[in-house]
Motif scaffolding. Structure first.
Motif, PDB file in Angstrom:
ATOM      1  N   TYR A 134       0.862  -1.189   0.000  1.00 47.83           N
ATOM      2  CA  TYR A 134       0.000   0.000   0.000  1.00 47.83           C
ATOM      3  C   TYR A 134       0.896   1.237   0.000  1.00 47.83           C
ATOM      4  O   TYR A 134       1.750   1.403   0.866  1.00 47.83           O
ATOM      5  CB  TYR A 134      -0.901  -0.013   1.241  1.00 47.83           C
ATOM      6  CG  TYR A 134      -1.837   1.185   1.351  1.00 47.83           C
ATOM      7  CD1 TYR A 134      -2.637   1.579   0.295  1.00 47.83           C
ATOM      8  CD2 TYR A 134      -1.914   1.917   2.543  1.00 47.83           C
ATOM      9  CE1 TYR A 134      -3.496   2.666   0.399  1.00 47.83           C
ATOM     10  CE2 TYR A 134      -2.777   2.996   2.661  1.00 47.83           C
ATOM     11  CZ  TYR A 134      -3.569   3.366   1.586  1.00 47.83           C
ATOM     12  OH  TYR A 134      -4.418   4.447   1.699  1.00 47.83           O
ATOM     13  N   LYS A 140       4.716   3.363  -8.001  1.00 43.89           N
ATOM     14  CA  LYS A 140       3.716   2.301  -8.169  1.00 43.89           C
ATOM     15  C   LYS A 140       3.982   1.525  -9.462  1.00 43.89           C
ATOM     16  O   LYS A 140       4.003   0.289  -9.476  1.00 43.89           O
ATOM     17  CB  LYS A 140       2.313   2.897  -8.186  1.00 43.89           C
ATOM     18  CG  LYS A 140       1.223   1.854  -8.480  1.00 43.89           C
ATOM     19  CD  LYS A 140      -0.118   2.518  -8.703  1.00 43.89           C
ATOM     20  CE  LYS A 140      -1.153   1.487  -9.155  1.00 43.89           C
ATOM     21  NZ  LYS A 140      -1.131   1.219 -10.600  1.00 43.89           N
ATOM     22  N   GLN A 198      -0.139  -7.166  -5.980  1.00 42.60           N
ATOM     23  CA  GLN A 198      -1.158  -6.613  -5.063  1.00 42.60           C
ATOM     24  C   GLN A 198      -0.705  -5.237  -4.571  1.00 42.60           C
ATOM     25  O   GLN A 198      -0.269  -5.089  -3.435  1.00 42.60           O
ATOM     26  CB  GLN A 198      -1.359  -7.553  -3.871  1.00 42.60           C
ATOM     27  CG  GLN A 198      -1.907  -8.910  -4.237  1.00 42.60           C
ATOM     28  CD  GLN A 198      -2.297  -9.697  -3.004  1.00 42.60           C
ATOM     29  OE1 GLN A 198      -3.159  -9.282  -2.230  1.00 42.60           O
ATOM     30  NE2 GLN A 198      -1.647 -10.835  -2.804  1.00 42.60           N
ATOM     31  N   GLN A 244      -1.744  -1.265  -4.061  1.00 40.84           N
ATOM     32  CA  GLN A 244      -2.774  -0.227  -4.011  1.00 40.84           C
ATOM     33  C   GLN A 244      -2.109   1.104  -3.639  1.00 40.84           C
ATOM     34  O   GLN A 244      -1.047   1.117  -3.002  1.00 40.84           O
ATOM     35  CB  GLN A 244      -3.839  -0.572  -2.971  1.00 40.84           C
ATOM     36  CG  GLN A 244      -4.715  -1.751  -3.347  1.00 40.84           C
ATOM     37  CD  GLN A 244      -5.697  -2.088  -2.244  1.00 40.84           C
ATOM     38  OE1 GLN A 244      -5.439  -2.937  -1.406  1.00 40.84           O
ATOM     39  NE2 GLN A 244      -6.825  -1.400  -2.235  1.00 40.84           N
ATOM     40  N   TYR A 245      -2.755   2.198  -4.037  1.00 38.30           N
ATOM     41  CA  TYR A 245      -2.179   3.490  -3.668  1.00 38.30           C
ATOM     42  C   TYR A 245      -3.292   4.514  -3.455  1.00 38.30           C
ATOM     43  O   TYR A 245      -4.418   4.344  -3.924  1.00 38.30           O
ATOM     44  CB  TYR A 245      -1.193   3.981  -4.731  1.00 38.30           C
ATOM     45  CG  TYR A 245      -1.837   4.605  -5.941  1.00 38.30           C
ATOM     46  CD1 TYR A 245      -1.927   6.000  -6.063  1.00 38.30           C
ATOM     47  CD2 TYR A 245      -2.370   3.818  -6.956  1.00 38.30           C
ATOM     48  CE1 TYR A 245      -2.527   6.574  -7.173  1.00 38.30           C
ATOM     49  CE2 TYR A 245      -2.962   4.386  -8.060  1.00 38.30           C
ATOM     50  CZ  TYR A 245      -3.042   5.762  -8.161  1.00 38.30           C
ATOM     51  OH  TYR A 245      -3.651   6.332  -9.254  1.00 38.30           O
ATOM     52  N   LYS A 246      -2.932   5.572  -2.729  1.00 35.48           N
ATOM     53  CA  LYS A 246      -3.871   6.674  -2.520  1.00 35.48           C
ATOM     54  C   LYS A 246      -3.095   7.984  -2.432  1.00 35.48           C
ATOM     55  O   LYS A 246      -2.088   8.078  -1.722  1.00 35.48           O
ATOM     56  CB  LYS A 246      -4.688   6.464  -1.235  1.00 35.48           C
ATOM     57  CG  LYS A 246      -5.706   7.596  -1.002  1.00 35.48           C
ATOM     58  CD  LYS A 246      -6.785   7.210  -0.016  1.00 35.48           C
ATOM     59  CE  LYS A 246      -7.837   8.310   0.099  1.00 35.48           C
ATOM     60  NZ  LYS A 246      -8.964   7.935   0.965  1.00 35.48           N
ATOM     61  N   ASP A 261      -7.645   4.967   7.041  1.00 33.17           N
ATOM     62  CA  ASP A 261      -7.360   4.309   5.763  1.00 33.17           C
ATOM     63  C   ASP A 261      -6.269   3.248   5.924  1.00 33.17           C
ATOM     64  O   ASP A 261      -6.368   2.145   5.365  1.00 33.17           O
ATOM     65  CB  ASP A 261      -6.923   5.338   4.712  1.00 33.17           C
ATOM     66  CG  ASP A 261      -8.067   6.214   4.235  1.00 33.17           C
ATOM     67  OD1 ASP A 261      -9.240   5.849   4.464  1.00 33.17           O
ATOM     68  OD2 ASP A 261      -7.790   7.278   3.638  1.00 33.17           O
ATOM     69  N   TRP A 295      -6.850  -0.793   5.648  1.00 36.82           N
ATOM     70  CA  TRP A 295      -6.103  -1.589   4.662  1.00 36.82           C
ATOM     71  C   TRP A 295      -5.453  -2.804   5.334  1.00 36.82           C
ATOM     72  O   TRP A 295      -5.546  -3.926   4.826  1.00 36.82           O
ATOM     73  CB  TRP A 295      -5.028  -0.729   3.973  1.00 36.82           C
ATOM     74  CG  TRP A 295      -4.289  -1.499   2.909  1.00 36.82           C
ATOM     75  CD1 TRP A 295      -4.670  -1.713   1.620  1.00 36.82           C
ATOM     76  CD2 TRP A 295      -3.032  -2.186   3.080  1.00 36.82           C
ATOM     77  NE1 TRP A 295      -3.739  -2.484   0.959  1.00 36.82           N
ATOM     78  CE2 TRP A 295      -2.725  -2.787   1.825  1.00 36.82           C
ATOM     79  CE3 TRP A 295      -2.138  -2.351   4.124  1.00 36.82           C
ATOM     80  CZ2 TRP A 295      -1.566  -3.534   1.622  1.00 36.82           C
ATOM     81  CZ3 TRP A 295      -0.982  -3.092   3.939  1.00 36.82           C
ATOM     82  CH2 TRP A 295      -0.708  -3.681   2.691  1.00 36.82           C
ATOM     83  N   THR A 337      -6.899  -6.357   4.305  1.00 38.24           N
ATOM     84  CA  THR A 337      -6.041  -6.942   3.275  1.00 38.24           C
ATOM     85  C   THR A 337      -5.113  -8.016   3.816  1.00 38.24           C
ATOM     86  O   THR A 337      -4.855  -9.022   3.142  1.00 38.24           O
ATOM     87  CB  THR A 337      -5.173  -5.833   2.596  1.00 38.24           C
ATOM     88  OG1 THR A 337      -6.023  -4.782   2.177  1.00 38.24           O
ATOM     89  CG2 THR A 337      -4.399  -6.378   1.413  1.00 38.24           C
TER      90      THR A 337
END
Length: 301
Positions: free
Chosen positions: A236, A256, A266, A268-270, A291, A295, A299
């Motif tokens: 993440y 990323k 696997q 994910q990013y924000k 958040d 996660w 996850t």
């Protein structure tokens, strides 16, 4: 609370622990950023505790109240020693808890965390990268050259205000009018002031530190190295959209892409709109805490 571990070269590692009152479902090891210290993560650690996540962390070499020389990993092999310290910590934490283990790295600590995942990714159940970036290794090779010249000029251990300025001098330029020289860290003035008034934050690092750090960045920027991270390791990545370290989001997206192209499946990013470098100390810190813990708990099983 803390306990003491002993590194292979005799360095004492003060390991801090924040433990939940309820059942521990996950455990997180923190890898902090440059020119700061582990106690700054207490607010985040307590939020993790509320979600059943035990949190551990120690000051990297050259950081915190016990550092013989602030901003200096070691006279030789500093990067390798920092990774070795982290491995010692993770092995110790894994002995104490038989639940999934997540490594969280912020800024400098995110690059250390990437190197750790390359070497020991099989010991991790999750990897979180905060305030990170990817750039072509040519940038780091140029910085290495400048650091070598500075080492000749002032010595290996001396704090280099020049290298500090070259590295961080431009970070505040986009935030106008500037209230302080550290506005790039957060929109929350209280958090910025805490950083500025902390004797163990914001110090310049030594030429040898920069040489060690750049050697690490050159290594992890190679696709062949990142490809050694286990493909199934959940990752993440999060950052502020206005973080100059992440090149206002471009470097974060490049990171990323770099990780995904190297085989990790696997990821994910924000990106947080308006957020700056330290999302854990931002004006929307509670949203970020939620958040991250969501996660981990959803996850990592």
């Amino acid at each position: 609370m803390h306990s003491v571990l002993m590194a292979s070269d005799g360095r004492e590692i003060k390991l801090f622990a924040w433990l939940p009152e309820q059942e521990v479902r996950h455990v997180m090891v923190l890898s902090h950023g440059m020119a700061e210290h582990i106690q700054r993560y207490e607010r985040f650690a307590l939020a993790c505790n509320a979600a059943g996540i035990a949190v551990y962390g120690a000051n990297h070499r050259g950081h915190g109240t016990d550092a013989p020389v602030l901003g200096h990993y070691a006279d030789a092999n500093g990067w390798q020693k920092v990774i070795g310290d982290l491995d010692l910590i993770i092995d110790e934490v894994a002995k104490r808890h038989t639940v999934p283990l997540v490594l969280f790295g912020h800024s400098m600590g995110s690059f250390i965390a990437q190197q750790y995942a390359i070497l020991h990714g099989n010991k991790l159940n999750g990897l979180i990268l905060s305030g990170s970036n990817y750039q072509h290794p040519i940038m780091y090779k140029l910085a290495t050259l400048v650091s070598k010249i500075e080492k000749v000029r002032i010595g290996a251990r001396s704090p280099s205000r020049f290298l500090d300025f070259v590295s961080f001098g431009a970070f505040n330029r986009k935030f106008k009018p500037p209230r302080t020289a550290s506005d790039w860290l957060s929109r929350d003035p209280e958090q910025v002031d805490k950083y500025i008034n902390d004797d163990y934050c914001g110090f310049p690092c030594s030429p040898q530190f920069w040489l060690d750090f750049m050697s690490g960045l050159i290594t992890i920027s190679k696709k062949s190295e990142i490809a050694k991270i286990p493909n199934q390791l959940p990752i993440y990545i999060f950052s502020g959209e206005q973080d100059p370290v992440g090149l206002q989001g471009k470097g974060v997206l490049a990171l990323k892409k770099h990780i995904v192209n190297s085989g990790c499946e696997q990821v994910q990013y924000k990106l947080y709109p308006g957020g700056r470098h330290e999302m854990l100390n931002e004006s929307n810190a509670n949203e970020v805490f939620n958040d991250v813990t969501d996660w981990v708990t959803s996850t990592i099983v």
